[in-house]
Design a protein around this motif. Structure first.
Motif, PDB file in Angstrom:
ATOM      1  N   GLN A 145       0.147 -55.085 -26.602  1.00 50.09           N
ATOM      2  CA  GLN A 145      -0.882 -54.183 -27.110  1.00 50.09           C
ATOM      3  C   GLN A 145      -0.427 -52.728 -27.174  1.00 50.09           C
ATOM      4  O   GLN A 145      -1.225 -51.792 -27.000  1.00 50.09           O
ATOM      5  CB  GLN A 145      -2.163 -54.270 -26.261  1.00 50.09           C
ATOM      6  CG  GLN A 145      -2.796 -55.639 -26.181  1.00 50.09           C
ATOM      7  CD  GLN A 145      -2.236 -56.477 -25.069  1.00 50.09           C
ATOM      8  OE1 GLN A 145      -2.115 -56.012 -23.946  1.00 50.09           O
ATOM      9  NE2 GLN A 145      -1.908 -57.712 -25.371  1.00 50.09           N
ATOM     10  N   ARG A 196       0.399 -49.258 -28.653  1.00 47.35           N
ATOM     11  CA  ARG A 196      -0.087 -48.480 -29.793  1.00 47.35           C
ATOM     12  C   ARG A 196       0.154 -47.005 -29.491  1.00 47.35           C
ATOM     13  O   ARG A 196      -0.283 -46.484 -28.461  1.00 47.35           O
ATOM     14  CB  ARG A 196      -1.578 -48.734 -30.025  1.00 47.35           C
ATOM     15  CG  ARG A 196      -2.135 -48.080 -31.297  1.00 47.35           C
ATOM     16  CD  ARG A 196      -3.624 -48.371 -31.423  1.00 47.35           C
ATOM     17  NE  ARG A 196      -4.185 -47.851 -32.658  1.00 47.35           N
ATOM     18  CZ  ARG A 196      -4.292 -48.521 -33.784  1.00 47.35           C
ATOM     19  NH1 ARG A 196      -3.842 -49.774 -33.832  1.00 47.35           N
ATOM     20  NH2 ARG A 196      -4.813 -47.980 -34.867  1.00 47.35           N
ATOM     21  N   GLN A 249      -1.459 -39.995 -28.751  1.00 45.84           N
ATOM     22  CA  GLN A 249      -2.271 -40.923 -27.983  1.00 45.84           C
ATOM     23  C   GLN A 249      -1.504 -42.226 -27.850  1.00 45.84           C
ATOM     24  O   GLN A 249      -0.791 -42.632 -28.775  1.00 45.84           O
ATOM     25  CB  GLN A 249      -3.615 -41.163 -28.662  1.00 45.84           C
ATOM     26  CG  GLN A 249      -4.505 -39.931 -28.719  1.00 45.84           C
ATOM     27  CD  GLN A 249      -5.877 -40.233 -29.275  1.00 45.84           C
ATOM     28  OE1 GLN A 249      -6.135 -41.349 -29.731  1.00 45.84           O
ATOM     29  NE2 GLN A 249      -6.754 -39.254 -29.253  1.00 45.84           N
ATOM     30  N   GLN A 293      -1.382 -46.396 -25.948  1.00 46.98           N
ATOM     31  CA  GLN A 293      -2.080 -47.515 -25.309  1.00 46.98           C
ATOM     32  C   GLN A 293      -1.061 -48.611 -25.043  1.00 46.98           C
ATOM     33  O   GLN A 293      -0.195 -48.888 -25.877  1.00 46.98           O
ATOM     34  CB  GLN A 293      -3.187 -48.038 -26.224  1.00 46.98           C
ATOM     35  CG  GLN A 293      -3.933 -49.260 -25.692  1.00 46.98           C
ATOM     36  CD  GLN A 293      -5.007 -49.719 -26.658  1.00 46.98           C
ATOM     37  OE1 GLN A 293      -5.817 -48.925 -27.108  1.00 46.98           O
ATOM     38  NE2 GLN A 293      -4.981 -50.995 -27.001  1.00 46.98           N
ATOM     39  N   TRP A 294      -1.113 -49.230 -23.880  1.00 48.60           N
ATOM     40  CA  TRP A 294      -0.186 -50.319 -23.545  1.00 48.60           C
ATOM     41  C   TRP A 294      -0.844 -51.194 -22.484  1.00 48.60           C
ATOM     42  O   TRP A 294      -1.288 -50.691 -21.451  1.00 48.60           O
ATOM     43  CB  TRP A 294       1.130 -49.749 -23.034  1.00 48.60           C
ATOM     44  CG  TRP A 294       2.139 -50.814 -22.718  1.00 48.60           C
ATOM     45  CD1 TRP A 294       2.761 -51.639 -23.586  1.00 48.60           C
ATOM     46  CD2 TRP A 294       2.646 -51.150 -21.420  1.00 48.60           C
ATOM     47  NE1 TRP A 294       3.625 -52.480 -22.927  1.00 48.60           N
ATOM     48  CE2 TRP A 294       3.571 -52.195 -21.587  1.00 48.60           C
ATOM     49  CE3 TRP A 294       2.401 -50.666 -20.134  1.00 48.60           C
ATOM     50  CZ2 TRP A 294       4.258 -52.774 -20.523  1.00 48.60           C
ATOM     51  CZ3 TRP A 294       3.089 -51.242 -19.081  1.00 48.60           C
ATOM     52  CH2 TRP A 294       4.003 -52.281 -19.269  1.00 48.60           C
ATOM     53  N   HIS A 349      -3.550 -49.957 -20.119  1.00 51.49           N
ATOM     54  CA  HIS A 349      -3.406 -48.529 -19.865  1.00 51.49           C
ATOM     55  C   HIS A 349      -3.539 -47.746 -21.162  1.00 51.49           C
ATOM     56  O   HIS A 349      -3.187 -48.221 -22.237  1.00 51.49           O
ATOM     57  CB  HIS A 349      -2.047 -48.233 -19.230  1.00 51.49           C
ATOM     58  CG  HIS A 349      -1.666 -49.166 -18.128  1.00 51.49           C
ATOM     59  ND1 HIS A 349      -2.412 -49.315 -16.985  1.00 51.49           N
ATOM     60  CD2 HIS A 349      -0.624 -50.027 -18.017  1.00 51.49           C
ATOM     61  CE1 HIS A 349      -1.836 -50.204 -16.196  1.00 51.49           C
ATOM     62  NE2 HIS A 349      -0.759 -50.667 -16.808  1.00 51.49           N
ATOM     63  N   SER A 350      -4.035 -46.517 -21.046  1.00 51.72           N
ATOM     64  CA  SER A 350      -4.173 -45.663 -22.222  1.00 51.72           C
ATOM     65  C   SER A 350      -4.123 -44.207 -21.786  1.00 51.72           C
ATOM     66  O   SER A 350      -4.230 -43.895 -20.593  1.00 51.72           O
ATOM     67  CB  SER A 350      -5.493 -45.953 -22.950  1.00 51.72           C
ATOM     68  OG  SER A 350      -6.606 -45.656 -22.112  1.00 51.72           O
ATOM     69  N   HIS A 382      -3.429 -39.756 -23.384  1.00 48.10           N
ATOM     70  CA  HIS A 382      -3.006 -38.848 -24.446  1.00 48.10           C
ATOM     71  C   HIS A 382      -2.276 -37.648 -23.842  1.00 48.10           C
ATOM     72  O   HIS A 382      -2.489 -37.305 -22.671  1.00 48.10           O
ATOM     73  CB  HIS A 382      -4.202 -38.376 -25.279  1.00 48.10           C
ATOM     74  CG  HIS A 382      -5.143 -37.473 -24.530  1.00 48.10           C
ATOM     75  ND1 HIS A 382      -6.224 -37.944 -23.833  1.00 48.10           N
ATOM     76  CD2 HIS A 382      -5.150 -36.111 -24.378  1.00 48.10           C
ATOM     77  CE1 HIS A 382      -6.874 -36.932 -23.285  1.00 48.10           C
ATOM     78  NE2 HIS A 382      -6.243 -35.812 -23.590  1.00 48.10           N
ATOM     79  N   CYS A 436      -3.958 -40.000 -18.258  1.00 44.10           N
ATOM     80  CA  CYS A 436      -3.708 -41.439 -18.360  1.00 44.10           C
ATOM     81  C   CYS A 436      -4.808 -42.199 -17.633  1.00 44.10           C
ATOM     82  O   CYS A 436      -5.232 -41.809 -16.529  1.00 44.10           O
ATOM     83  CB  CYS A 436      -2.365 -41.805 -17.740  1.00 44.10           C
ATOM     84  SG  CYS A 436      -0.938 -41.148 -18.597  1.00 44.10           S
TER      85      CYS A 436
END
Length: 651
Positions: free
Chosen positions: A148, A150, A172, A174-175, A178-179, A181, A218
């Motif tokens: 995932q 992004r 930004q 996302q993994w 986790h997300s 910026h 984060c």
């Protein structure tokens, strides 16, 4: 994070190889779909948000790498090319088809436009891109990948002189779960290969460092695989960016070390709890250490099917002042350095001298009614069994915290030491203080000083803990999960037995005892009936007068009052039992004094007649120093001296 780096590294690969073959769309033959067309049709599925890709005018393939664009323009004597829009895809063939945990999603990148500059002329017809010296992905840039992944931002630059990819625009990411910026953009430093025939971006072999610039926020999510343990959600807000160094697998969140300490210019970590409270960690620098983990192979599985992953190994918080605050556990701890080793299961808290003044900064922990101060605190844990030990090194103290509504269930206790304090949870929980140690109970008018004091604690944790059947791992995890890392719950000092060594001084209401070598005191609670000796009801009367009290059977009996005044005694060793009386003074009973015995009693009401001195080799006072109770004194000879008389004898 590694997937993010792989995306950046892979982003350059279509432009770093000269062996590109044009793969223009070929007209389909009746009844058969060309292989290349099928590959492009499959690739389109990964660009659902970009409908133009399906009808792109330009389609090129280089192995598992695909390039899509609608328009292109050559300029700068055909040494530069601009494509618009652009979409790239890198296939993932490194995974294991039999491994359900393997996410084989390809890496994709899209942008409004891209510009590439080469050292030689571009020749699209021959598939020659030449040596790429610089590049630019312009407009809105989006990168996706396995797990995932992004990444979104604007205007990414590539430069072979700096061996770096960067953007100054917010990004930004996302993994997995986790997300976050970064407000100031990102920088990716590249590693050059050792091949002398390659140079610049053609020699890129890996990523060495990635930086997220400006303020970084984060949201981290760690799901627990064990039933009964809550997932952990953390929010990290760093004022001065994040850096990951690939060779050491170390990630660092930074604040500003040259500014006044404020929440908005340092690093703040927050963990919400299920009850609505929040745990917070405040520091100038937060370092996360990772290390590879080899997946355990299933029986019969081939060795080459093992995957290497990275997992969190250590956490280090550093700064002029590191603060941990837990509303859930009512804990506030300040220090200079905090280190947590996940695999060793150790938590270390350190103080250090302040740079400007040289004044030492100690570890300061406050929990409820307790306050601990020490230069260094080391906490060790046992997996699934909670606290193993606590070690405080250097001079320190434990003291009660003044409160308008004190907790009556927690005895007020003060302890000091010069060398160390160790809490060890083995078969018996015990606390050992060394180096001119002192423990006092102000409310009971009781204290103890010695070079070394060992306190064997009552096992109250076992009494109050939920029952856990042997082998019930989920329940064990739940019980352990309720404990806090820096909790001082075990420092309750509810003693079952005290052993003191070397120059011992003990004070109990009206009594002062000195042991030159050793003292042993066993504690007993009147409510538990632990002693056979009947307690004495303390009523202030004459020195030998009687008083009336209940013995617990409903009958009244005559009890003797303690000698009213101050009694001092000393010997080589002292053994005694201390009866803790509810709402009353503690009473020292079953006293044995051995070696060089000396007793001095000073009467308050009748100093001339009631004061005395006694000397001998051994003294036994079964009922303590109580009026009209039998006290046996043995010597060679033993002697008792009053102002008006002297008595000597073997006994």
């Amino acid at each position: 994070l590694m997937s993010v780096y792989a995306a950046y590294a892979s982003l350059t690969r279509p432009w770093l190889t000269v062996d590109h073959k044009p793969a223009l769309t070929i007209p389909r033959k009746a009844g058969k779909t060309p292989e290349k067309s099928r590959i492009f049709e499959t690739a389109v599925e990964h660009f659902e948000a970009d409908s133009w890709v399906q009808e792109a005018n330009g389609k090129f393939r280089d192995g598992e790498r695909l390039l899509f664009f609608d328009k292109h323009e050559l300029f700068n004597d055909n040494r530069s090319i601009r494509v618009k829009p652009v979409a790239l895809l890198w296939g993932n063939k490194s995974g294991d088809d039999d491994d359900p945990s393997n996410d084989k999603a390809p890496i994709t990148a899209t942008a409004d436009s891209a510009q590439l500059d080469a050292s030689t002329k571009f020749s699209l017809g021959e598939g020659q891109f030449g040596k790429i010296t610089s590049g630019l992905l312009a407009g809105d840039v989006r990168i996706t990948g396995p797990d995932q992944l992004r990444l979104e931002g604007r205007t990414f630059y590539i430069d072979d002189d700096a061996m770096k990819i960067w953007t100054g625009q917010p990004v930004q990411f996302q993994w997995q779960g986790h997300s976050g910026h970064a407000e100031g953009g990102a920088e990716i430093e590249l590693v050059s290969s050792s091949d002398p025939e390659q140079a610049g971006l053609m020699s890129v072999s890996n990523v060495s460092r990635i930086r997220l610039l400006g303020r970084v926020k984060c949201n981290l999510f760690f799901a627990s695989k064990d039933v009964g343990r809550e997932a952990v959600t953390l929010t990290v807000n760093a004022a001065n960016g994040f850096e990951y160094f690939v060779p050491t697998r170390q990630g660092t969140f930074s604040g500003f070390v040259d500014r006044e300490l404020k929440v908005d210019n340092q690093v703040l970590v927050e963990r919400p709890r299920e009850d609505g409270s929040v745990d917070k960690l405040f520091c100038s620098q937060l370092v996360l250490g990772l290390q590879p983990k080899i997946r355990e192979s299933v029986e019969g599985e081939k060795a080459e099917k093992k995957r290497e992953n990275l997992e969190l190994a250590s956490i280090t918080a550093d700064g002029r002042r590191v603060v941990y605050h837990s509303e859930f556990d009512d804990i506030r701890a300040t220090m200079s350095i905090l280190r947590f080793q996940l695999f060793d299961q150790t938590l270390e808290m350190l103080g250090r001298p302040e740079a400007a003044t040289g004044k030492p900064i100690y570890v300061d922990i406050r929990q409820g009614a307790r306050h601990l101060v020490s230069p260094r605190v080391l906490v060790s844990f046992l997996e699934r069994r909670g606290l193993r030990s606590i070690e405080c090194s250097g001079p320190g103290r434990i003291e009660p915290v003044e409160s308008e509504e004190p907790d009556q269930s927690i005895p007020a206790v003060t302890a000091t030491w010069n060398k160390s304090l160790v809490l060890d949870r083995g078969e018996e929980d015990r606390i050992i203080l060394t180096g001119t140690a002192s423990v006092s109970y102000p409310e009971q008018d009781m204290g103890l000083d010695a070079e070394t004091i060992e306190i064997i604690l009552e096992d109250e944790d076992a009494k109050d803990a939920p029952l856990v059947e042997h082998g019930d791992r989920a329940r064990e995890e739940e019980v352990v999960g309720q404990r806090s890392l820096v909790s001082m719950d075990s420092m309750h000092f509810r003693a079952r037995e005290v052993i003191a060594h070397q120059d011992v001084l003990m004070t109990v209401t009206g009594l002062t005892g000195k042991a030159r070598e050793k003292l042993v005191v066993k504690f007993a609670n009147l409510e538990k009936g632990a002693l056979s000796v009947q307690p004495v009801s303390v009523e202030r009367g004459s020195e030998s007068g009687d008083s009336t009290a209940s013995d617990g059977s409903g009958k009244s009996s005559t009890k003797r009052a303690p000698l009213k005044g101050l009694t001092e005694f000393s010997s080589d060793t002292i053994e005694a039992s201390l009866l803790m009386v509810p709402d009353g003074d503690p009473q020292l009973q079953d006293i044995w004094l051995k070696g060089g015995v000396s007793v001095v009693h000073t009467s308050e009401e009748n100093p001339a007649a009631a004061s005395f001195k006694a000397n001998g080799n051994v003294l036994h006072a079964e009922g303590g120093f109580i009026g009209d109770r039998e006290i046996n004194l043995f010597g060679d000879p033993a002697s008792v001296v009053r102002e008006t008389a002297r008595i000597e004898g073997k006994r």
